[in-house]
Every structure is written in structure tokens, then in C-alpha cells.
Motif scaffolding. Sequence first.
Motif, PDB file in Angstrom:
ATOM      1  N   CYS A  41      50.853 -10.972 -33.380  1.00  0.00           N
ATOM      2  CA  CYS A  41      51.023 -10.918 -31.991  1.00  0.00           C
ATOM      3  C   CYS A  41      50.655 -12.507 -31.509  1.00  0.00           C
ATOM      4  CB  CYS A  41      50.010 -10.158 -31.236  1.00  0.00           C
ATOM      5  SG  CYS A  41      48.443  -9.872 -31.527  1.00  0.00           S
ATOM      6  N   VAL A  45      44.946  -9.504 -26.870  1.00  0.00           N
ATOM      7  CA  VAL A  45      45.173  -8.337 -25.996  1.00  0.00           C
ATOM      8  C   VAL A  45      44.038  -7.389 -26.274  1.00  0.00           C
ATOM      9  CG1 VAL A  45      46.882  -6.764 -25.290  1.00  0.00           C
ATOM     10  CG2 VAL A  45      47.517  -8.130 -27.256  1.00  0.00           C
ATOM     11  N   LEU A  47      43.218  -3.392 -25.102  1.00  0.00           N
ATOM     12  CA  LEU A  47      43.797  -2.176 -24.594  1.00  0.00           C
ATOM     13  C   LEU A  47      42.614  -1.104 -24.535  1.00  0.00           C
ATOM     14  CD1 LEU A  47      47.128  -2.057 -26.698  1.00  0.00           C
ATOM     15  CD2 LEU A  47      46.768  -2.898 -24.572  1.00  0.00           C
ATOM     16  N   GLU A  51      45.922   3.012 -23.226  1.00  0.00           N
ATOM     17  CA  GLU A  51      46.717   1.694 -22.527  1.00  0.00           C
ATOM     18  C   GLU A  51      47.910   1.237 -23.382  1.00  0.00           C
ATOM     19  OE1 GLU A  51      45.605  -2.381 -19.933  1.00  0.00           O
ATOM     20  OE2 GLU A  51      44.323  -1.383 -21.285  1.00  0.00           O
ATOM     21  N   ARG A  52      48.919   0.617 -22.731  1.00  0.00           N
ATOM     22  CA  ARG A  52      49.812  -0.048 -23.523  1.00  0.00           C
ATOM     23  C   ARG A  52      50.142  -1.389 -22.934  1.00  0.00           C
ATOM     24  NH1 ARG A  52      53.115   3.472 -20.344  1.00  0.00           N
ATOM     25  NH2 ARG A  52      54.703   2.280 -19.230  1.00  0.00           N
ATOM     26  N   ALA A  53      50.612  -2.332 -23.898  1.00  0.00           N
ATOM     27  CA  ALA A  53      50.943  -3.711 -23.489  1.00  0.00           C
ATOM     28  C   ALA A  53      52.245  -4.119 -24.162  1.00  0.00           C
ATOM     29  CB  ALA A  53      50.035  -4.662 -23.504  1.00  0.00           C
ATOM     30  N   VAL A  55      53.597  -6.938 -25.958  1.00  0.00           N
ATOM     31  CA  VAL A  55      53.166  -8.121 -26.501  1.00  0.00           C
ATOM     32  C   VAL A  55      54.147  -8.988 -27.053  1.00  0.00           C
ATOM     33  CG1 VAL A  55      51.410  -8.640 -28.369  1.00  0.00           C
ATOM     34  CG2 VAL A  55      51.110  -6.770 -26.922  1.00  0.00           C
ATOM     35  N   LYS A 101      59.492  -8.657 -28.824  1.00  0.00           N
ATOM     36  CA  LYS A 101      58.119  -8.053 -28.094  1.00  0.00           C
ATOM     37  C   LYS A 101      57.850  -6.743 -28.753  1.00  0.00           C
ATOM     38  CE  LYS A 101      58.808 -11.012 -24.277  1.00  0.00           C
ATOM     39  NZ  LYS A 101      59.495 -11.199 -23.112  1.00  0.00           N
TER      40      LYS A 101
END
Length: 155
Positions: A41, A45, A47, A51-53, A55, A101
Motif C-alpha cells: 500500500c 491507512v 480502518l 470500515e473500508r478504503a 488504497v 487500487k
Amino acid sequence: MTAPAAPPASAEVEILIRRLDPDLPPPAYALPGDAGADLRCAVDVELAPGERAVVPTGLAIAMPAGYAAFVHPRSGLAARYGVSLVNTPGTIDSGYRGEIKLIIVNLDRARPVTLSRGDRVAQLVVQRVEQARFVEVEQLPPSERGEGGHGSTGR
Ligand SMILES: O=c1ccn([C@H]2C[C@H](O)[C@@H](COP(=O)(O)OP(=O)(O)OP(=O)(O)O)O2)c(=O)[nH]1
Ligand SMILES: [Mg+2]
């Protein structure tokens, strides 16, 4: 016991890479023969549970037609922290030239997780894929399974 002998050698497929973030190491197989090359990554980050993101990996690739790459979670992170990918495995089309991503999710119910820039957080599996020609018919040919699914063979 040794591992079964490999079938006749298949050549490695050449994949072109661009390091959009030149300070990150290129994708690499941790051990010879591994199926997945680790992806890092590009940002820190954190989380929260659930939660999600999306990246960035700092990586863009070009592979030959007839191939696709699939982004898989790493099982160590999954087992230790509950980290996975929402869309596992993520599909990287051979024509995609943008940055790869990762849609990372924290599936742990209680603990937040922190991923740091440079961490190996997912792995890229390169595979040959067929292109299908979809032919419409009135009836599909019979088969032993027929329309049985969703547990039709029993537990
Ligand atoms: O985890 C992923 C999945 C996809 N992609 C990129 C590469 C892929 O070629 C493109 C499209 O992905 P996909 O086909 O899964 O998404 P879509 O929602 O169908 O988008 P599109 O309409 O662009 O095909 O997005 C990623 O970077 N990471
Ligand atoms: Mg698509």
C-alpha cells in the motif's frame, strides 16, 4: 516426499510495470513458485471495525491479451487482523493501465487496524483467461446435474 514433478516448463509471462511511486519496491514473489506477488500500500491507512478504503498501490501494469490479474487478500493479515478485500479477488483487466487500487476492509468486529505505507497488504495472481463467445440457444444440453444447485448434492 518431494513435490510432484512439474509438467513441461511453461515460460514466464512478461508483465510491464510502471512504478507510479518509485520509492516503493516492485511487486515480488516472496518465495520462488509462489502464486501471488505481493503488493504494497502506498499510503498509511487506519480502518475502524467494518470500515473500508480504496488504497493506492503505486503500481500500474500491462499484460498480454489473454491474461488477467487477480488481487487477492493475504491470509496472514486476514487471520491476524481480519483484513480482506471487499471484492476479493479484484479483477485487473489486461487493458487496464491505471493504478491498481485495493478495496481493503477491516472485518474485525472490535479492533481497528493500521496499515502503513510499504506494507505488503495484498497479492497479485496472474492467470490466463479465455474469452467466451456467447451463443444463444432455446434449450441447454442435458447434464447429470441438470438444474440442481445450492446444496442439491447434500451436506
Ligand atoms: O480491486 C480492483 C479491481 C479493479 N481494479 C481496476 C482494474 C480493472 O480493470 C478496473 C475495472 O474493474 P472491474 O471490471 O472489476 O470494475 P467495474 O465496476 O466493472 O468497472 P468498469 O466498468 O471500469 O469495468 O478497475 C483495481 O484497480 N482494483
Ligand atoms: Mg468491469
